[in-house]
Design a protein around this motif. Structure first.
Motif, PDB file in Angstrom:
ATOM      1  N   UNK A   1     -33.960 -14.495  28.791  1.00 40.81           N
ATOM      2  CA  UNK A   1     -34.694 -13.708  29.793  1.00 40.81           C
ATOM      3  C   UNK A   1     -33.769 -13.056  30.809  1.00 40.81           C
ATOM      4  N   UNK A   2     -32.680 -13.733  31.176  1.00 41.25           N
ATOM      5  CA  UNK A   2     -31.813 -13.242  32.252  1.00 41.25           C
ATOM      6  C   UNK A   2     -30.469 -12.735  31.731  1.00 41.25           C
ATOM      7  N   UNK A   3     -29.773 -13.558  30.957  1.00 43.01           N
ATOM      8  CA  UNK A   3     -28.392 -13.243  30.572  1.00 43.01           C
ATOM      9  C   UNK A   3     -28.327 -12.121  29.546  1.00 43.01           C
ATOM     10  N   UNK A   4     -29.165 -12.178  28.517  1.00 47.24           N
ATOM     11  CA  UNK A   4     -29.115 -11.154  27.465  1.00 47.24           C
ATOM     12  C   UNK A   4     -29.361  -9.752  28.019  1.00 47.24           C
ATOM     13  N   UNK A   5     -30.383  -9.518  28.853  1.00 47.96           N
ATOM     14  CA  UNK A   5     -30.529  -8.177  29.432  1.00 47.96           C
ATOM     15  C   UNK A   5     -29.315  -7.738  30.243  1.00 47.96           C
ATOM     16  N   UNK A   6     -28.687  -8.674  30.974  1.00 45.84           N
ATOM     17  CA  UNK A   6     -27.487  -8.320  31.735  1.00 45.84           C
ATOM     18  C   UNK A   6     -26.345  -7.919  30.811  1.00 45.84           C
ATOM     19  N   UNK A   7     -26.200  -8.601  29.677  1.00 49.33           N
ATOM     20  CA  UNK A   7     -25.166  -8.241  28.719  1.00 49.33           C
ATOM     21  C   UNK A   7     -25.433  -6.846  28.133  1.00 49.33           C
ATOM     22  N   UNK A   8     -26.686  -6.526  27.845  1.00 49.81           N
ATOM     23  CA  UNK A   8     -27.031  -5.179  27.375  1.00 49.81           C
ATOM     24  C   UNK A   8     -26.617  -4.132  28.413  1.00 49.81           C
ATOM     25  N   UNK A   9     -26.726  -4.488  29.682  1.00 53.34           N
ATOM     26  CA  UNK A   9     -26.434  -3.535  30.751  1.00 53.34           C
ATOM     27  C   UNK A   9     -24.926  -3.371  30.959  1.00 53.34           C
ATOM     28  N   UNK A  10     -24.176  -4.498  30.903  1.00 55.92           N
ATOM     29  CA  UNK A  10     -22.781  -4.458  31.308  1.00 55.92           C
ATOM     30  C   UNK A  10     -21.790  -4.277  30.159  1.00 55.92           C
ATOM     31  N   UNK A  11     -22.140  -4.707  28.949  1.00 52.94           N
ATOM     32  CA  UNK A  11     -21.196  -4.594  27.828  1.00 52.94           C
ATOM     33  C   UNK A  11     -21.253  -3.174  27.292  1.00 52.94           C
ATOM     34  N   UNK A  12     -20.129  -2.451  27.271  1.00 52.12           N
ATOM     35  CA  UNK A  12     -20.140  -1.080  26.750  1.00 52.12           C
ATOM     36  C   UNK A  12     -20.339  -1.071  25.247  1.00 52.12           C
ATOM     37  N   UNK A  13     -21.142  -0.131  24.756  1.00 54.99           N
ATOM     38  CA  UNK A  13     -21.394  -0.023  23.321  1.00 54.99           C
ATOM     39  C   UNK A  13     -20.183   0.532  22.620  1.00 54.99           C
TER      40      UNK A  13
ATOM     41  N   UNK B   1     -27.714 -16.349  17.979  1.00 56.01           N
ATOM     42  CA  UNK B   1     -27.658 -15.789  19.330  1.00 56.01           C
ATOM     43  C   UNK B   1     -26.335 -15.065  19.589  1.00 56.01           C
ATOM     44  N   UNK B   2     -25.253 -15.806  19.807  1.00 64.15           N
ATOM     45  CA  UNK B   2     -23.993 -15.171  20.181  1.00 64.15           C
ATOM     46  C   UNK B   2     -23.487 -14.176  19.153  1.00 64.15           C
ATOM     47  N   UNK B   3     -23.423 -14.606  17.888  1.00 62.37           N
ATOM     48  CA  UNK B   3     -22.919 -13.722  16.850  1.00 62.37           C
ATOM     49  C   UNK B   3     -23.782 -12.492  16.670  1.00 62.37           C
ATOM     50  N   UNK B   4     -25.093 -12.680  16.712  1.00 62.20           N
ATOM     51  CA  UNK B   4     -25.971 -11.539  16.514  1.00 62.20           C
ATOM     52  C   UNK B   4     -25.954 -10.580  17.694  1.00 62.20           C
ATOM     53  N   UNK B   5     -25.796 -11.094  18.902  1.00 63.98           N
ATOM     54  CA  UNK B   5     -25.657 -10.212  20.059  1.00 63.98           C
ATOM     55  C   UNK B   5     -24.392  -9.366  19.944  1.00 63.98           C
ATOM     56  N   UNK B   6     -23.317  -9.956  19.416  1.00 66.06           N
ATOM     57  CA  UNK B   6     -22.099  -9.166  19.187  1.00 66.06           C
ATOM     58  C   UNK B   6     -22.384  -8.014  18.231  1.00 66.06           C
ATOM     59  N   UNK B   7     -23.176  -8.286  17.187  1.00 70.64           N
ATOM     60  CA  UNK B   7     -23.540  -7.232  16.235  1.00 70.64           C
ATOM     61  C   UNK B   7     -24.397  -6.161  16.899  1.00 70.64           C
ATOM     62  N   UNK B   8     -25.404  -6.593  17.655  1.00 70.78           N
ATOM     63  CA  UNK B   8     -26.316  -5.647  18.290  1.00 70.78           C
ATOM     64  C   UNK B   8     -25.608  -4.756  19.296  1.00 70.78           C
ATOM     65  N   UNK B   9     -24.707  -5.325  20.071  1.00 70.96           N
ATOM     66  CA  UNK B   9     -24.070  -4.587  21.155  1.00 70.96           C
ATOM     67  C   UNK B   9     -22.830  -3.825  20.709  1.00 70.96           C
TER      68      UNK B   9
ATOM     69  N   UNK C   1     -15.393 -12.286  22.904  1.00 69.34           N
ATOM     70  CA  UNK C   1     -15.142 -13.579  23.534  1.00 69.34           C
ATOM     71  C   UNK C   1     -15.988 -13.731  24.792  1.00 69.34           C
ATOM     72  N   UNK C   2     -16.122 -12.637  25.573  1.00 76.69           N
ATOM     73  CA  UNK C   2     -16.910 -12.742  26.804  1.00 76.69           C
ATOM     74  C   UNK C   2     -18.390 -12.966  26.506  1.00 76.69           C
TER      75      UNK C   2
END
Length: 313
Positions: A301-313, A114-122, A262-263
Motif C-alpha cells: 500500500x505504501x512502499x510499492x507506490x513510492x517505488x513506482x514514483x521514485x525509481x526511473x523507468x 514481490x521484489x523480483x517482479x517489481x524489478x521486472x515491472x519497473x 539492489x535498492x
C-alpha cells in the motif's frame, strides 16, 4: 508468461490472496490445523520447490560480474538481522517470540512474488535477470543458516543434541541441494532437457500452498498482540535498511541498473519463509503470520507506490 506487466502482477496477487482466503475459510475443517500446515509445507519443500529451483537455475548463465548481486542480497539480510537484534528489546518479546521476530527481520521478500517482479515491472527483463541472480543467496542462507539456527534455538528436548550431519541432511534442505545441483549443471554446460516443464503453473501451486498454510494459521486478533513488534519491523524494513542501502549504493560504483535492483530489494517486506520457519521448528507461528501479513500490506500500500514514483523507468 506473455502478458501485460500489470495483468501479470494482478494474477500473482490473486495467486496470493486466493489461497490465503481459502485457508482462512477452511481452517475450521481441519481437526489438527498445525499438523496439516506442516505436512503441506514439507510437501512443498521436498517436492515442488526442488523441481522448480533445479529447472530454473540449470538454465542460468553465470557471469562473474553479477556475483555482486547475491553478495548484496546476503548483505541486506545480515544488515536486517543486525538491526532486528538492536530493535528486539523495544518489542518486549521474549523466548520463541523474540526468535520469531529476529527471523522475520532478517528474511525479506526478494523473490518473484514481490521484489523480483517489481524489478521486472519497473526496469524490464534485464532487471528481472539481475534479481534472479540476487536471490541465489537466499536458499543457502535459509537452509544453511536460518533452519539450523531455528532448530537449535527452539525448545525441543533433543534440539541441542542433534548432530550437524542430521541438520544438513534434513529433508527440508532438498531445495538447497537442488540449487547447487543446478549451478553445477550450468557451470559444466550440461544442456537442460528440451522438455516444456510448466514452471509458471508449478510456481503458482507452490506459492499457493504456502499462502494457504498462512491462512490456516493466521488469526486477525494476533495483530493487536504485538503492536510494538509491527512498528519495529516496519521501521527496520522500510526506513532504516533502505536508508543504509541508499547510502552504500551512492559510493558503490555499480552501474545504475544494478543499483536500482539492489535498492528495490532493500525495500521489501518480510518473507513467507519467516512463517514457514516458525511452523517447522515450533516457534511462534501466530506472531510470524501476523508480522508477515501486516508488513506485506504496508509494503504493497505504501512502499510499492513510492517505488513506482521514485525509481526511473
Amino acid at each position: 508468461m506473455n502478458a501485460h506487466p500489470l495483468v501479470l502482477f494482478l494474477l500473482i496477487q490473486l495467486g496470493v490472496i486466493g489461497p490465503f482466503a481459502a485457508g482462512l475459510l477452511l481452517r475450521g475443517r481441519f481437526s489438527d490445523p498445525l499438523r496439516t500446515t506442516r505436512t503441506l509445507v514439507r510437501i512443498n519443500l521436498t517436492g515442488l520447490e526442488p523441481l522448480i529451483v533445479l529447472w530454473c537455475v540449470w538454465d542460468l548463465t553465470v557471469q562473474a560480474r553479477l556475483l555482486v548481486l547475491p553478495c548484496a542480497g546476503l548483505g541486506l539480510s545480515l544488515v536486517c538481522l543486525g538491526c532486528g537484534w538492536l530493535l528486539a528489546p523495544l518489542t518486549g518479546l521474549r523466548g520463541r517470540a523474540r526468535q520469531t521476530f529476529l527471523i522475520s527481520s532478517t528474511l525479506s521478500n526478494h523473490g518473484f512474488t514481490l521484489g523480483g517482479f517489481l524489478c521486472f515491472m519497473l526496469l524490464g527483463e534485464t532487471a528481472l535477470g539481475y534479481a534472479i541472480f540476487l536471490v541465489l543467496y537466499f536458499m543457502p542462507y535459509v537452509f544453511g543458516f536460518i533452519f539450523p539456527a531455528a532448530r537449535l534455538a527452539c525448545n525441543r528436548g533433543d534440539a541441542g543434541r542433534k548432530p550437524w550431519r542430521d541438520l544438513v541432511l534434513a529433508p527440508q534442505n532438498l531445495p538447497l541441494a537442488a540449487l547447487f545441483t543446478g549451478l553445477l549443471l550450468s557451470v559444466f554446460k550440461i544442456p537442460r532437457p528440451a522438455v516444456a516443464l510448466p514452471v509458471a503453473p508449478l510456481l503458482f501451486v507452490s506459492i499457493g500452498l504456502y499462502y494457504f498454510t498462512l491462512g490456516v494459521t493466521f488469526r486477525g486478533a494476533d495483530i493487536r498482540l504485538a503492536g510494538r513488534a509491527h512498528v519495529c519491523l516496519g521501521l527496520l524494513k522500510f526506513i532504516i535498511v533502505p536508508a543504509i542501502a541508499w547510502a552504500a549504493l551512492r559510493f558503490s560504483g555499480l552501474e545504475p541498473l544494478l543499483q536500482s535492483v539492489i535498492f528495490i530489494q532493500a525495500c521489501m517486506s518480510t518473507a513467507i519463509y519467516s512463517v514457514i520457519t516458525a511452523l517447522l521448528f515450533d516457534l511462534d507461528e501466530r506472531l510470524a503470520s501476523a508480522l508477515f501479513v501486516v508488513n506485506t500490506v504496508v509494503c504493497l500500500v505504501v512502499v510499492v507506490p513510492l517505488l513506482f514514483w521514485f525509481i526511473p523507468a
